[in-house]
Design a protein around this motif. Structure first.
Motif, PDB file in Angstrom:
ATOM      1  N   LEU A 287       0.835  -1.200   0.000  1.00 25.53           N
ATOM      2  CA  LEU A 287       0.000   0.000   0.000  1.00 25.53           C
ATOM      3  C   LEU A 287       0.874   1.256   0.000  1.00 25.53           C
ATOM      4  O   LEU A 287       0.564   2.229  -0.686  1.00 25.53           O
ATOM      5  CB  LEU A 287      -0.951   0.011   1.196  1.00 25.53           C
ATOM      6  N   VAL A 288       1.975   1.222   0.732  1.00 22.84           N
ATOM      7  CA  VAL A 288       2.901   2.353   0.726  1.00 22.84           C
ATOM      8  C   VAL A 288       3.498   2.527  -0.666  1.00 22.84           C
ATOM      9  O   VAL A 288       3.626   3.648  -1.163  1.00 22.84           O
ATOM     10  CB  VAL A 288       4.009   2.176   1.794  1.00 22.84           C
ATOM     11  N   ASP A 289       3.829   1.434  -1.329  1.00 19.44           N
ATOM     12  CA  ASP A 289       4.353   1.504  -2.695  1.00 19.44           C
ATOM     13  C   ASP A 289       3.329   2.140  -3.635  1.00 19.44           C
ATOM     14  O   ASP A 289       3.686   2.949  -4.498  1.00 19.44           O
ATOM     15  CB  ASP A 289       4.727   0.114  -3.213  1.00 19.44           C
ATOM     16  N   ILE A 290       2.073   1.774  -3.466  1.00 18.39           N
ATOM     17  CA  ILE A 290       1.007   2.359  -4.287  1.00 18.39           C
ATOM     18  C   ILE A 290       0.900   3.857  -4.012  1.00 18.39           C
ATOM     19  O   ILE A 290       0.753   4.661  -4.944  1.00 18.39           O
ATOM     20  CB  ILE A 290      -0.331   1.642  -4.040  1.00 18.39           C
ATOM     21  N   ALA A 291       1.010   4.240  -2.744  1.00 23.02           N
ATOM     22  CA  ALA A 291       0.957   5.664  -2.394  1.00 23.02           C
ATOM     23  C   ALA A 291       2.103   6.425  -3.061  1.00 23.02           C
ATOM     24  O   ALA A 291       1.909   7.538  -3.560  1.00 23.02           O
ATOM     25  CB  ALA A 291       1.006   5.842  -0.875  1.00 23.02           C
ATOM     26  N   PHE A 292       3.288   5.822  -3.105  1.00 22.07           N
ATOM     27  CA  PHE A 292       4.414   6.455  -3.793  1.00 22.07           C
ATOM     28  C   PHE A 292       4.120   6.614  -5.287  1.00 22.07           C
ATOM     29  O   PHE A 292       4.431   7.646  -5.876  1.00 22.07           O
ATOM     30  CB  PHE A 292       5.704   5.644  -3.596  1.00 22.07           C
ATOM     31  N   GLU A 293       3.532   5.605  -5.887  1.00 25.69           N
ATOM     32  CA  GLU A 293       3.187   5.691  -7.310  1.00 25.69           C
ATOM     33  C   GLU A 293       2.171   6.799  -7.561  1.00 25.69           C
ATOM     34  O   GLU A 293       2.295   7.574  -8.519  1.00 25.69           O
ATOM     35  CB  GLU A 293       2.623   4.353  -7.802  1.00 25.69           C
TER      36      GLU A 293
END
Length: 142
Positions: free
Chosen positions: A46-52
């Motif tokens: 989810l953090v990776d998605i937020a970065f994207e």
């Protein structure tokens, strides 16, 4: 900013997606992002998605960018620029370390080199780290 608060981060992501939907992003793309957020809620992904999503927000025009940042701050207490700053900090940490230790750092370095606004000297350092990592991966079959 508490990225460990999964409920807050999930809602932040959904609000960013809503901004994109209002801005004309195709509904099919917005739905893919929504599904990914819901699927990976409570995980590191989810953090990776937020970065994207923050990267996409970074590409908005001046006024759209300002409005989106303001809305996110008002609703959540943090915007997308915190994610960009955190990523930059990670990139600098990778450079200081002098080597790429895993696939995540490798992808981070690749993203860094795709930004045409980077300092050429730093970009050359990162390109060298990437080349070293790729050569090691070829030797080990990874």
């Amino acid at each position: 900013m508490k990225w460990t608060d999964n409920v807050a981060l999930e809602q932040w992501c959904l609000d960013v997606i809503a901004c994109f939907a209002e801005g004309g992003m195709p509904e099919s793309v917005c739905n893919l992002f929504r599904k990914a957020v819901l699927r990976f809620s409570g995980t590191k992904k989810l953090v990776d998605i937020a970065f994207e999503l923050a990267d996409l927000m970074d590409g908005l025009s001046g006024e759209e960018r300002r409005q989106a940042q303001s809305m996110l701050y008002n609703s959540h207490g943090f915007g997308f620029e915190e994610f960009l700053a955190a990523r930059k900090g990670k990139r600098l940490g990778v450079i200081k370390c002098g080597k790429l230790r895993n696939e995540s750092e490798y992808r981070l370095a690749l993203n860094f080199t795709s930004d045409v606004d980077n300092d050429l000297g730093v970009a050359a350092e990162v390109a060298a780290l990437i080349a070293t990592y790729e050569m090691a991966a070829v030797k080990t079959g990874g």
